[in-house]
Design a protein around this motif. Structure first.
Motif, PDB file in Angstrom:
ATOM      1  N   ILE A   1      48.477  38.555  26.790  1.00  0.00           N
ATOM      2  CA  ILE A   1      49.039  36.980  25.933  1.00  0.00           C
ATOM      3  C   ILE A   1      50.629  37.150  26.300  1.00  0.00           C
ATOM      4  CG2 ILE A   1      50.459  37.510  23.676  1.00  0.00           C
ATOM      5  CD1 ILE A   1      47.790  38.724  22.540  1.00  0.00           C
TER       6      ILE A   1
ATOM      7  N   SER B   1      55.220  29.724  41.142  1.00  0.00           N
ATOM      8  CA  SER B   1      55.953  31.752  40.399  1.00  0.00           C
ATOM      9  C   SER B   1      57.430  30.635  40.635  1.00  0.00           C
ATOM     10  CB  SER B   1      56.449  31.856  41.962  1.00  0.00           C
ATOM     11  OG  SER B   1      58.090  31.074  42.285  1.00  0.00           O
TER      12      SER B   1
ATOM     13  N   LYS C   1      58.083  45.111  27.038  1.00  0.00           N
ATOM     14  CA  LYS C   1      57.855  46.825  26.583  1.00  0.00           C
ATOM     15  C   LYS C   1      57.576  47.122  25.122  1.00  0.00           C
ATOM     16  CE  LYS C   1      56.187  47.036  31.555  1.00  0.00           C
ATOM     17  NZ  LYS C   1      56.654  48.309  32.664  1.00  0.00           N
ATOM     18  N   ILE C   2      57.198  48.535  24.721  1.00  0.00           N
ATOM     19  CA  ILE C   2      57.677  48.922  23.717  1.00  0.00           C
ATOM     20  C   ILE C   2      58.768  49.755  24.271  1.00  0.00           C
ATOM     21  CG2 ILE C   2      56.819  50.737  22.512  1.00  0.00           C
ATOM     22  CD1 ILE C   2      53.878  49.842  22.487  1.00  0.00           C
TER      23      ILE C   2
ATOM     24  N   GLU D   1      60.925  53.269  30.570  1.00  0.00           N
ATOM     25  CA  GLU D   1      61.004  51.800  31.464  1.00  0.00           C
ATOM     26  C   GLU D   1      61.368  50.476  30.703  1.00  0.00           C
ATOM     27  OE1 GLU D   1      56.708  51.846  32.728  1.00  0.00           O
ATOM     28  OE2 GLU D   1      56.674  52.812  30.793  1.00  0.00           O
TER      29      GLU D   1
ATOM     30  N   THR E   1      54.328  33.872  26.531  1.00  0.00           N
ATOM     31  CA  THR E   1      54.707  32.495  25.614  1.00  0.00           C
ATOM     32  C   THR E   1      54.173  31.364  26.332  1.00  0.00           C
ATOM     33  OG1 THR E   1      56.497  32.737  27.113  1.00  0.00           O
ATOM     34  CG2 THR E   1      56.702  34.019  25.038  1.00  0.00           C
TER      35      THR E   1
ATOM     36  N   ARG F   1      64.469  31.350  27.136  1.00  0.00           N
ATOM     37  CA  ARG F   1      65.430  31.823  27.679  1.00  0.00           C
ATOM     38  C   ARG F   1      66.964  32.206  27.262  1.00  0.00           C
ATOM     39  NH1 ARG F   1      63.860  29.636  32.577  1.00  0.00           N
ATOM     40  NH2 ARG F   1      62.460  30.529  33.670  1.00  0.00           N
TER      41      ARG F   1
ATOM     42  N   VAL G   1      56.150  27.707  37.215  1.00  0.00           N
ATOM     43  CA  VAL G   1      55.453  28.451  36.709  1.00  0.00           C
ATOM     44  C   VAL G   1      55.877  29.372  35.929  1.00  0.00           C
ATOM     45  CG1 VAL G   1      53.397  27.525  35.835  1.00  0.00           C
ATOM     46  CG2 VAL G   1      55.038  25.950  37.001  1.00  0.00           C
ATOM     47  N   GLU G   2      55.459  30.286  36.995  1.00  0.00           N
ATOM     48  CA  GLU G   2      55.376  31.197  35.785  1.00  0.00           C
ATOM     49  C   GLU G   2      56.768  32.395  35.305  1.00  0.00           C
ATOM     50  OE1 GLU G   2      52.129  33.724  34.839  1.00  0.00           O
ATOM     51  OE2 GLU G   2      52.174  32.388  35.980  1.00  0.00           O
ATOM     52  N   GLN G   3      57.632  31.773  36.112  1.00  0.00           N
ATOM     53  CA  GLN G   3      58.931  32.444  36.047  1.00  0.00           C
ATOM     54  C   GLN G   3      59.298  31.476  34.379  1.00  0.00           C
ATOM     55  OE1 GLN G   3      62.889  33.049  38.029  1.00  0.00           O
ATOM     56  NE2 GLN G   3      61.840  34.017  39.462  1.00  0.00           N
ATOM     57  N   ALA G   4      58.243  30.998  34.177  1.00  0.00           N
ATOM     58  CA  ALA G   4      59.330  30.221  32.389  1.00  0.00           C
ATOM     59  C   ALA G   4      57.738  30.575  31.320  1.00  0.00           C
ATOM     60  CB  ALA G   4      58.461  28.652  32.711  1.00  0.00           C
ATOM     61  N   ILE G   5      56.840  31.873  31.929  1.00  0.00           N
ATOM     62  CA  ILE G   5      55.980  32.487  31.232  1.00  0.00           C
ATOM     63  C   ILE G   5      56.055  33.962  30.683  1.00  0.00           C
ATOM     64  CG2 ILE G   5      53.967  33.534  30.544  1.00  0.00           C
ATOM     65  CD1 ILE G   5      52.932  30.538  32.105  1.00  0.00           C
ATOM     66  N   PHE G   6      56.585  33.756  29.546  1.00  0.00           N
ATOM     67  CA  PHE G   6      57.274  35.989  29.061  1.00  0.00           C
ATOM     68  C   PHE G   6      56.205  36.056  28.539  1.00  0.00           C
ATOM     69  CE2 PHE G   6      60.674  32.335  29.264  1.00  0.00           C
ATOM     70  CZ  PHE G   6      61.732  32.857  30.259  1.00  0.00           C
ATOM     71  N   THR G   7      56.359  37.325  28.672  1.00  0.00           N
ATOM     72  CA  THR G   7      55.700  38.782  28.208  1.00  0.00           C
ATOM     73  C   THR G   7      55.962  39.206  27.168  1.00  0.00           C
ATOM     74  OG1 THR G   7      55.415  40.085  29.565  1.00  0.00           O
ATOM     75  CG2 THR G   7      53.738  38.337  29.768  1.00  0.00           C
ATOM     76  N   ARG G   8      55.746  40.192  26.265  1.00  0.00           N
ATOM     77  CA  ARG G   8      56.064  41.004  25.258  1.00  0.00           C
ATOM     78  C   ARG G   8      57.175  41.749  26.236  1.00  0.00           C
ATOM     79  NH1 ARG G   8      55.411  45.473  23.693  1.00  0.00           N
ATOM     80  NH2 ARG G   8      53.384  45.412  24.632  1.00  0.00           N
TER      81      ARG G   8
ATOM     82  N   GLN H   1      52.920  37.629  39.637  1.00  0.00           N
ATOM     83  CA  GLN H   1      54.174  36.801  39.877  1.00  0.00           C
ATOM     84  C   GLN H   1      53.944  35.723  40.243  1.00  0.00           C
ATOM     85  OE1 GLN H   1      57.246  38.114  41.913  1.00  0.00           O
ATOM     86  NE2 GLN H   1      57.705  39.803  40.771  1.00  0.00           N
TER      87      GLN H   1
ATOM     88  N   HIS I   1      59.830  27.810  27.852  1.00  0.00           N
ATOM     89  CA  HIS I   1      61.361  28.326  27.911  1.00  0.00           C
ATOM     90  C   HIS I   1      62.648  28.259  27.893  1.00  0.00           C
ATOM     91  CE1 HIS I   1      62.781  25.247  31.877  1.00  0.00           C
ATOM     92  NE2 HIS I   1      61.476  24.744  30.878  1.00  0.00           N
TER      93      HIS I   1
END
Lengths: 256, 186
Positions: free
Chosen positions: B75, A137, A148-149, A153, B77, B86, A139-146, B164, B82
């Motif tokens: 897709i 988790s 939302k349009i 929401e 980053t 951030r 590591v996952e928090q260091a990854i970002f997705t685009r 998550q 990070h």
């Protein structure tokens, strides 16, 4: 994954700083424990003891020492820690008893620690798995997705649906209900008022039947008050009591 | 799809480009099945195209990466950036789960479907509030009742859990035996 190293933490030392307190955990001076097995495992490692040959007397003493440190625990949580203390003491006492020489020498003598060791090993397995989840988790928090349009929401202020609103509304309603219940005050009568009431009754008539009198009272409290008031009247000599048969009704008569 | 006119067969590069566009606009990971439906191509073609796209990102050392998560493609980053991301977004990492919640989640992830008493047995401690936290965060869901005394509720992990924790599916979790082997060592 090569990324993990970059974000790896020492689980034992990092945890106390990032975890908030909750009802499930205890926070001691040297850290935080997610349960009695967690504390026990920590103590065994501190002692650098072999988990398959736990020095039970020493570990039990240590465990009890830490238990005393725990203040203001959630009761159910405290209970779980105490159950473990009892288990340890039981094992300790079993270990002190001289072992009977088995009649069949091939038969393996059950080590009193055996069950506890099994539980500790199983617990540690899942504790290790939880560390893996924690790393993932992170590591996952260091990854970002685009993001939302543009829509309601992605507007965090209204990032909820009708059901969320309904839930909150129900919560408020439920809370409100409780409040109302708390606000209701029962009409209460004092002993003085009850005495006054009885005296007024005697002004109109000479006699009163106890059962009848008590039956007129509407609440439990009034019944009790009326009874005490009668005793008070008798004590002050305002009325005399007369019972015509055993377990029969008692007649209160105004004293002359 | 409701294309009435006969369309020309697409080149693989074209398919790759369309897939990239679709994954880009999607809020959630897009499954290969859905991509196949929208493009009206077969699964093999889609899978080959996705793989090509993934390689393209890798080869040009893009700041983005295409990855498989929670049964779909997304897709995102690259984790290496990070700090900058951030700083730009002005966000901080979310509050972490508590030790108790993480442990409870691990038990549920590996033993699902699992009941509250079964979790208690392993953790040696009441897990009610940890379970509530996990339910509130939608990481676990109720999975029906167990046909045993008292018919206790069973819990399992959700799609949110996969998201998550960056998992394709549950089979991507390391096997529990790996952790068993670690247990007991000093």
């Amino acid at each position: 994954m090569e990324q993990i190293e970059q974000f790896s933490f020492d689980f034992q030392t990092e945890i106390p700083h990032i975890i908030r307190e909750s009802r499930d955990e205890i926070r001691l001076q040297m850290g935080e424990f997610a349960g009695p097995l967690d504390l026990l495992l920590y103590l065994i490692k501190q002692e650098q003891a072999n988990i398959f040959d736990i020095p039970i007397a020493r570990i039990t003493d240590e465990y009890l020492k830490y238990i005393r440190l725990i203040k203001s625990l959630d009761t159910s949580l405290a209970a779980d820690f105490l159950v473990m203390a009892a288990t340890l003491i039981e094992i300790k006492s079993k270990m002190l008893l001289p072992r009977e020489i088995s009649e069949a020498p091939d038969e393996e003598i059950e080590d009193p620690r055996r069950e506890l060791v099994d539980r500790l090993l199983e617990y540690e397995t899942y504790k290790n798995a939880s560390q893996m989840l924690w790393t993932r988790s992170t590591v996952e928090q260091a990854i970002f997705t685009r993001g939302k349009i543009e829509s309601d929401e992605n507007n965090t202020e209204v990032n909820s649906n009708v059901f969320d609103l309904l839930k909150i509304f129900q919560k408020i309603l439920a809370k409100h209900k409780e409040d109302v219940i708390l606000k209701i005050e029962r009409e209460e009568m004092s002993l003085a008022e009850m005495l006054k009431k009885l005296k007024a009754m005697f002004r109109e008539r000479e006699q009163l039947h106890l059962l009848e009198l008590l039956r007129e009272m509407s609440t439990r409290q009034e019944i009790i008050l009326a009874f005490i008031a009668v005793l008070e009247l008798v004590r002050m000599g305002n009325v005399t009591l007369l019972q015509q048969s055993i377990f029969g009704d008692v007649v209160l008569t105004k004293s002359k | 799809m409701d294309l009435e006119t006969e369309r020309q067969p697409r080149s693989i590069n074209e398919i790759v480009a369309i897939i990239e566009a679709l994954i880009f606009v999607a809020d959630e990971p897009v499954s290969a099945k859905l991509l196949a439906e929208v493009l009206d191509e077969d699964r093999e073609t889609i899978e080959a195209a996705v793989e090509q796209l993934q390689n393209e990102y890798q080869h040009r050392e893009s700041g983005l990466t295409l990855r498989e998560i929670a049964g779909g493609w997304q897709i995102s980053t690259r984790a290496e950036f990070h700090t900058e991301v951030r700083k730009f977004l002005k966000t901080r990492p979310n509050a972490k789960l508590s030790l108790a919640a993480l442990e409870t989640l691990a038990v549920i992830a590996y033993k699902q479907p699992v009941t509250v008493p079964e979790i208690l047995e392993i953790r040696g401690v009441q897990s009610a509030s940890a379970i509530k936290t996990l339910l509130d965060k939608r990481l676990i869901t109720a999975k029906g009742r167990k046909e045993t005394v008292g018919r206790p509720m069973q819990y399992g992990t959700s799609k949110e859990f996969l998201l998550q924790f960056g998992l394709k599916d549950l089979s991507e979790l390391p096997s529990i035996e790996d952790f068993e082997d670690l247990a007991g060592s000093i």
